[in-house]
Design a protein around this motif. Structure first.
Motif, mmCIF file in Angstrom:
data_model
loop_
_atom_site.group_PDB
_atom_site.id
_atom_site.type_symbol
_atom_site.label_atom_id
_atom_site.label_comp_id
_atom_site.label_asym_id
_atom_site.label_seq_id
_atom_site.Cartn_x
_atom_site.Cartn_y
_atom_site.Cartn_z
ATOM 1 N N ALA A 72 0.843 -1.215 0.000
ATOM 2 C CA ALA A 72 0.000 0.000 0.000
ATOM 3 C C ALA A 72 0.871 1.255 0.000
ATOM 4 O O ALA A 72 0.530 2.247 -0.639
ATOM 5 N N ALA A 73 2.008 1.211 0.706
ATOM 6 C CA ALA A 73 2.933 2.352 0.698
ATOM 7 C C ALA A 73 3.484 2.575 -0.706
ATOM 8 O O ALA A 73 3.565 3.709 -1.180
ATOM 9 N N GLY A 74 3.850 1.498 -1.381
ATOM 10 C CA GLY A 74 4.339 1.608 -2.758
ATOM 11 C C GLY A 74 3.277 2.138 -3.698
ATOM 12 O O GLY A 74 3.549 2.968 -4.570
ATOM 13 N N GLN A 75 2.051 1.683 -3.547
ATOM 14 C CA GLN A 75 0.954 2.169 -4.381
ATOM 15 C C GLN A 75 0.698 3.654 -4.120
ATOM 16 O O GLN A 75 0.415 4.413 -5.058
ATOM 17 N N ALA A 76 0.804 4.068 -2.864
ATOM 18 C CA ALA A 76 0.630 5.488 -2.529
ATOM 19 C C ALA A 76 1.735 6.318 -3.182
ATOM 20 O O ALA A 76 1.489 7.434 -3.654
ATOM 21 N N LEU A 77 2.952 5.774 -3.231
ATOM 22 C CA LEU A 77 4.059 6.489 -3.869
ATOM 23 C C LEU A 77 3.816 6.623 -5.376
ATOM 24 O O LEU A 77 4.080 7.675 -5.959
ATOM 25 N N VAL A 78 3.308 5.570 -5.982
ATOM 26 C CA VAL A 78 2.978 5.643 -7.410
ATOM 27 C C VAL A 78 1.945 6.741 -7.644
ATOM 28 O O VAL A 78 2.096 7.564 -8.561
ATOM 29 N N ARG A 79 0.898 6.785 -6.828
ATOM 30 C CA ARG A 79 -0.128 7.828 -6.982
ATOM 31 C C ARG A 79 0.479 9.216 -6.797
ATOM 32 O O ARG A 79 0.135 10.146 -7.525
ATOM 33 N N TYR A 80 1.385 9.348 -5.837
ATOM 34 C CA TYR A 80 2.053 10.629 -5.597
ATOM 35 C C TYR A 80 2.776 11.098 -6.860
ATOM 36 O O TYR A 80 2.632 12.234 -7.291
ATOM 37 N N TYR A 81 3.561 10.212 -7.461
ATOM 38 C CA TYR A 81 4.313 10.599 -8.658
ATOM 39 C C TYR A 81 3.412 10.776 -9.871
ATOM 40 O O TYR A 81 3.703 11.588 -10.742
ATOM 41 N N GLN A 82 2.322 10.041 -9.958
ATOM 42 C CA GLN A 82 1.417 10.202 -11.093
ATOM 43 C C GLN A 82 0.761 11.572 -11.103
ATOM 44 O O GLN A 82 0.448 12.103 -12.165
ATOM 45 N N GLN A 83 0.535 12.166 -9.947
ATOM 46 C CA GLN A 83 -0.129 13.462 -9.896
ATOM 47 C C GLN A 83 0.836 14.640 -9.995
ATOM 48 O O GLN A 83 0.410 15.770 -10.157
ATOM 49 N N LEU A 84 2.141 14.377 -9.920
ATOM 50 C CA LEU A 84 3.104 15.470 -10.027
ATOM 51 C C LEU A 84 3.186 15.984 -11.453
ATOM 52 O O LEU A 84 3.152 15.213 -12.404
ATOM 53 N N ASP A 85 3.327 17.286 -11.577
ATOM 54 C CA ASP A 85 3.522 17.909 -12.881
ATOM 55 C C ASP A 85 4.999 18.267 -12.970
ATOM 56 O O ASP A 85 5.443 19.237 -12.363
#
Length: 198
Positions: A72-85
């Motif tokens: 879940a921590a890894g998935q949260a990190l993926v979401r974090y980077y996906q939303q970065l511009d």
């Protein structure tokens, strides 16, 4: 901070394709955080613990890691980077002409990079990756820096944007996963960091 771009690329590459579950140690089958965890849970934990989890936006990653849920921590990190511009990443590279990019991208599909205006075939490892310590038959350290500097990947990005061909995206994904999983960071006193500082 030096790990942030590496980690961004890792998780962007891992999230580029559909999730598929596998049970063997085939690194080419990693397409999700779950796959990475199954491949090497210690590696995933090491990556997450290398982060500065006090940075804004990483609270969910920290919370999941504190709860012991590495996936879940890894998935949260993926979401974090996906939303970065972060368009500046591509802007740091020199622009490349589309025809040149297409030629270079097709060479990359065949495991060759351009160095000093010549194509060089990169030897493969037993598991199908590239030999990241290869310095060409000339034993040229600059070749090694070029190989590990990844500027040639811009050709795949440029060609993929124009042609929308899955081979270009797939090769980008393969090269990045291979490098991230199989190329260890050099020791802190390695001369490569002097090159990166110039």
């Amino acid at each position: 901070m030096k790990y942030s771009l590496l980690i961004a690329v890792l998780f962007a590459a891992l999230s580029m394709t559909l999730i598929s579950f596998f049970t063997d140690r085939d690194w080419t089958s990693i397409h999700s955080v779950e796959d990475l965890h199954n491949y090497d849970s210690k590696y995933l934990t090491q990556v997450l613990k290398a982060l500065d989890l006090t940075l804004s936006g990483l609270q969910e990653v920290k919370s999941q890691l504190d709860n012991g849920d590495t996936i879940a921590a890894g998935q949260a990190l993926v979401r974090y980077y996906q939303q970065l511009d972060r368009p500046w990443i591509l802007e740091t590279f020199d622009k490349i002409d589309y025809q040149d990019a297409l030629l270079m991208a097709n060479r990359l599909i065949d495991d060759s990079i351009m160095f000093n205006n010549q194509p060089w075939k990169i030897p493969s490892t037993d598991d199908g990756g590239w030999q990241w310590n290869y310095v060409s038959p000339l034993k040229d350290d600059e070749f090694g820096y070029t190989l590990n500097g990844h500027k040639y990947l811009l050709a795949l990005i440029t060609a993929a944007q124009q042609r929308h061909h899955p081979d270009f995206v797939g090769k980008y994904d393969q090269v990045m996963k291979d490098w991230i999983l199989h190329h260890p960071l050099p020791p802190a006193d390695d001369s490569v960091y002097q090159v990166l500082d110039t």
